[in-house]
Design an enzyme around this catalytic site. Structure first.
Site, PDB file in Angstrom:
ATOM      1  CE  LYS A  71       0.282 -13.679   8.067  1.00  0.00           C
ATOM      2  NZ  LYS A  71       1.198 -12.539   8.201  1.00  0.00           N
ATOM      3  CB  THR A  73      -5.237  -6.834   3.740  1.00  0.00           C
ATOM      4  OG1 THR A  73      -4.104  -6.467   2.955  1.00  0.00           O
ATOM      5  CG2 THR A  73      -6.483  -6.155   3.216  1.00  0.00           C
ATOM      6  NE  ARG A  94       5.428  -9.488  11.232  1.00  0.00           N
ATOM      7  CZ  ARG A  94       5.853 -10.250  10.243  1.00  0.00           C
ATOM      8  NH1 ARG A  94       7.072 -10.750  10.267  1.00  0.00           N
ATOM      9  NH2 ARG A  94       5.069 -10.534   9.221  1.00  0.00           N
ATOM     10  CE  LYS A 105       5.384 -11.001   2.849  1.00  0.00           C
ATOM     11  NZ  LYS A 105       4.899  -9.740   3.395  1.00  0.00           N
ATOM     12  CB  ALA A 273       7.340 -15.591  10.676  1.00  0.00           C
ATOM     13  CG  PHE A 301       6.104 -16.049   6.289  1.00  0.00           C
ATOM     14  CD1 PHE A 301       5.804 -15.573   5.016  1.00  0.00           C
ATOM     15  CD2 PHE A 301       7.365 -15.801   6.795  1.00  0.00           C
ATOM     16  CE1 PHE A 301       6.744 -14.857   4.268  1.00  0.00           C
ATOM     17  CE2 PHE A 301       8.308 -15.082   6.059  1.00  0.00           C
ATOM     18  CZ  PHE A 301       7.998 -14.620   4.792  1.00  0.00           C
ATOM     19  CG  PHE A 381      -9.023 -12.459  -4.500  1.00  0.00           C
ATOM     20  CD1 PHE A 381      -8.027 -11.879  -5.268  1.00  0.00           C
ATOM     21  CD2 PHE A 381      -8.721 -12.824  -3.196  1.00  0.00           C
ATOM     22  CE1 PHE A 381      -6.755 -11.661  -4.744  1.00  0.00           C
ATOM     23  CE2 PHE A 381      -7.458 -12.618  -2.662  1.00  0.00           C
ATOM     24  CZ  PHE A 381      -6.464 -12.031  -3.452  1.00  0.00           C
ATOM     25  CD1 TRP A 409      -6.737  -5.428  -1.076  1.00  0.00           C
ATOM     26  CD2 TRP A 409      -8.341  -5.012  -2.571  1.00  0.00           C
ATOM     27  NE1 TRP A 409      -6.143  -4.875  -2.186  1.00  0.00           N
ATOM     28  CE2 TRP A 409      -7.106  -4.608  -3.122  1.00  0.00           C
ATOM     29  CE3 TRP A 409      -9.507  -4.850  -3.333  1.00  0.00           C
ATOM     30  CZ2 TRP A 409      -6.993  -4.057  -4.400  1.00  0.00           C
ATOM     31  CZ3 TRP A 409      -9.412  -4.297  -4.608  1.00  0.00           C
ATOM     32  CH2 TRP A 409      -8.162  -3.910  -5.127  1.00  0.00           C
TER      33      TRP A 409
END
Length: 557
Positions: A71, A73, A94, A105, A273, A301, A381, A409
């Site tokens: 998210k 990214t 954030r 994470k 979150a 999230f 991907f 990405w």
């Protein structure tokens, strides 16, 4: 294939003074923290107040899975894509917590060629905002226990102290502790607790306060305990407000850094979150909206947590109104929701995709309830197939959503062009009529049940006896008109992390309730969600090191 940290360390960063000049700042408008990061002065924010507001785009996602969604990214890559199309766009994010960085994470600076830098600084101590919040939180705790030690003039009931100490680290051993052991001079013996800094009410206050004056008012309203007559005892009653504000005087100022493509980025505040309200600061968002034409921001999230809280708490309390919402998904995560094991996600499996896409469907339906136009994007991907892309695209468009593939990405802003074009089309051709999903005058229970039924898809809500009692008491104390912050697992639409996809025929359980009177919302703890996480069996910290010869951090991401 290069790691995120390798890409970040090879980046050609500009001095932050040059980055700031792109949005009209001079060196006098900055408070420098080294060469590549700075805080934006109050004077510059004030100087921009007469500028028109930018369009606001919220980036959210499906429920997170071990396959990853990306998210942040996508938020960064979308911003760069908009800039490639000649738009004056900024991203507002954030700040990462040390807990996930050293836990499971990882960092939160984006990934691949869609990152904000300096990545290592951002993921570690950055400008010290979290340390200031931790210090202010624990100063209040120290002043509370000091008051008890010196006679307890406020007649605090030591069994009803609700203020907890905090630490920006995953440390399960601190969840439940006993303090004041030893001699009489060592304080009053009582049970105490730690939460992670991102769950502290002071984090929420910092992220919701419009200025220093508002911050002080909110700090003074923090309820730390109840007295023997059941009356709230506040930080103001302990005369702690001024000292806490002094510790936060710099932390309240938004931070300016840059993307890999040298676009200005504001990163400020960082409540989780799942256990908090999950959004960057109101000051940062509103400041960016006076400096750019389009502002991209994200909420933590999945949309059932971060986006719901952005829309029902942050927007309600600040007056912000999103013009579009982007929902991020991946082929891999949708197949995982369809029952495919993590080690088989690289294989094409349209049947599993059809089973798992119901999770995305529910998030689309939820966001449509807020009357904001939606764009769905797939974070690409290399293992994805054209058949999978075609199926998801047709499915989303049949639900009335714009759809775009995101290749940020691997390609940075260039890979965000398609998504940027869809977002621009949406902003120019579709009207947002944003409205929160519940009204202020609904009861606390009705608000909780509205979120549970409308957003999670639950049949209803059950309450522990303690939660029932607290809801009644908070209503009697005048807090019934506040919004609710639902704290639950991020891995499922339900309060059970094992229920993937789109669960049905379930109820959620509210086990505890408390008020963040300074922040301005009531927190409901669902299921077994924890406000102090623990480290996994093999924490990410074991792979992080400092290379003395190279003078670089390794293994951070």
């Amino acid at each position: 294939m290069k790691t995120d940290i390798q890409i970040a360390q090879e980046a050609k960063m500009l001095p932050i003074k040059e980055v700031a000049a792109k949005i009209g700042m001079t060196e006098d408008d900055l408070e420098l923290y080294g060469k590549y990061k700075a805080k934006i002065s109050d004077e510059f924010i004030e100087k921009c107040q007469n500028n028109p507001d930018a369009k606001l785009v919220l980036v959210t996602a499906i429920n997170p899975t071990p396959a990853g969604e990306g998210k942040t990214t996508v938020s960064i890559g979308l911003t760069e894509g908009l800039c490639k199309l000649g738009k004056n766009a900024m991203v507002v994010l954030r700040e990462p917590s040390l807990g996930p960085c050293f836990g499971i994470k990882g960092g939160a600076a984006g990934g691949g060629y869609a990152q904000v830098v300096p990545m290592e600084d951002l993921n570690l101590h950055f400008t010290g905002d979290f340390h200031a919040i931790t210090s202010a939180n624990n100063l209040l705790a120290a002043m509370l226990d000091n008051h008890l030690h010196h006679g307890n003039a406020l007649r605090i009931d030591t069994k009803r102290i609700v203020w907890k100490r905090c630490l920006d680290m995953n440390d399960r051993a601190l969840r439940n502790i006993v303090i004041g052991m030893g001699n009489k001079a060592d304080g009053v013996v009582r049970e105490d607790h730690f939460i992670i800094t991102v769950a502290s009410e002071i984090m929420a206050i910092l992220c919701l306060a419009k200025d220093m004056e508002d911050l002080k008012v909110r700090l003074g309203k923090i309820i730390v305990a109840y007295d023997v007559d059941n009356n709230p005892v506040t930080a103001g009653d302990l005369n702690a407000t001024g000292a806490m504000a002094a510790l936060l005087k710099d932390a309240i100022k938004p931070n300016l850094i840059q993307t890999l493509e040298n676009t200005p980025a504001i990163v400020h505040g960082g409540p989780f979150a799942n256990i908090a309200h999950g959004c960057n600061s109101v000051r940062a968002t509103k400041a960016a909206m006076k400096m750019a034409d389009i502002v991209v921001t994200e909420a933590g999230f999945g949309a059932d947590l971060g986006a719901e809280k952005f829309l029902d708490i942050k927007c309600r309390l600040s007056g912000l109104k999103p013009d579009a919402i982007v929902i991020v998904a991946t082929v891999r995560a949708l197949k995982y929701n369809g029952g495919v094991p993590k080690d088989e996600l690289s294989k094409e499996n349209l049947e599993a995709l059809k089973r798992g896409i119901v999770n995305l469907d529910k998030h689309i339906e939820n966001m449509q309830k807020y009357n904001v136009p939606i764009v769905v994007t797939l974070n690409s991907f290399i293992t994805d197939t054209e058949n999978e892309y075609d199926y998801i695209k047709e499915h989303c468009e049949s639900l009335g959503c714009e759809f775009a593939l995101s290749k940020v990405w691997a390609e940075g802003g260039e890979g965000g062009r398609e998504l940027a074009q869809k977002v621009l089309f949406t902003l120019e051709n579709k009207q947002s009529a944003f409205k929160p999903i519940y009204s202020d005058d609904m009861s606390l229970k009705d608000k909780m049940e509205t979120v549970a039924k409308e957003i999670y898809g639950a049949d209803g809500v059950t309450y522990s006896p303690a939660a029932e009692k607290e809801i009644q008491r908070l209503t009697e104390l005048g807090f019934g008109n506040l919004p609710v912050c639902m704290a639950k697992t991020q891995y499922s639409l339900s309060d059970n992390p094992k229920l993937l996809g789109r669960p049905e025929n379930f109820k959620v359980n509210v086990r505890d309730v408390y008020v963040n009177a300074g922040a301005g919302f009531v927190v409901a703890l669902l299921g077994t969600v924890l406000t102090m996480p623990g480290l996994p069996k093999v924490p990410a910290a074991e792979k992080i090191d400092y290379d003395i010869n190279e003078g670089r951090i390794t293994g951070l991401f």
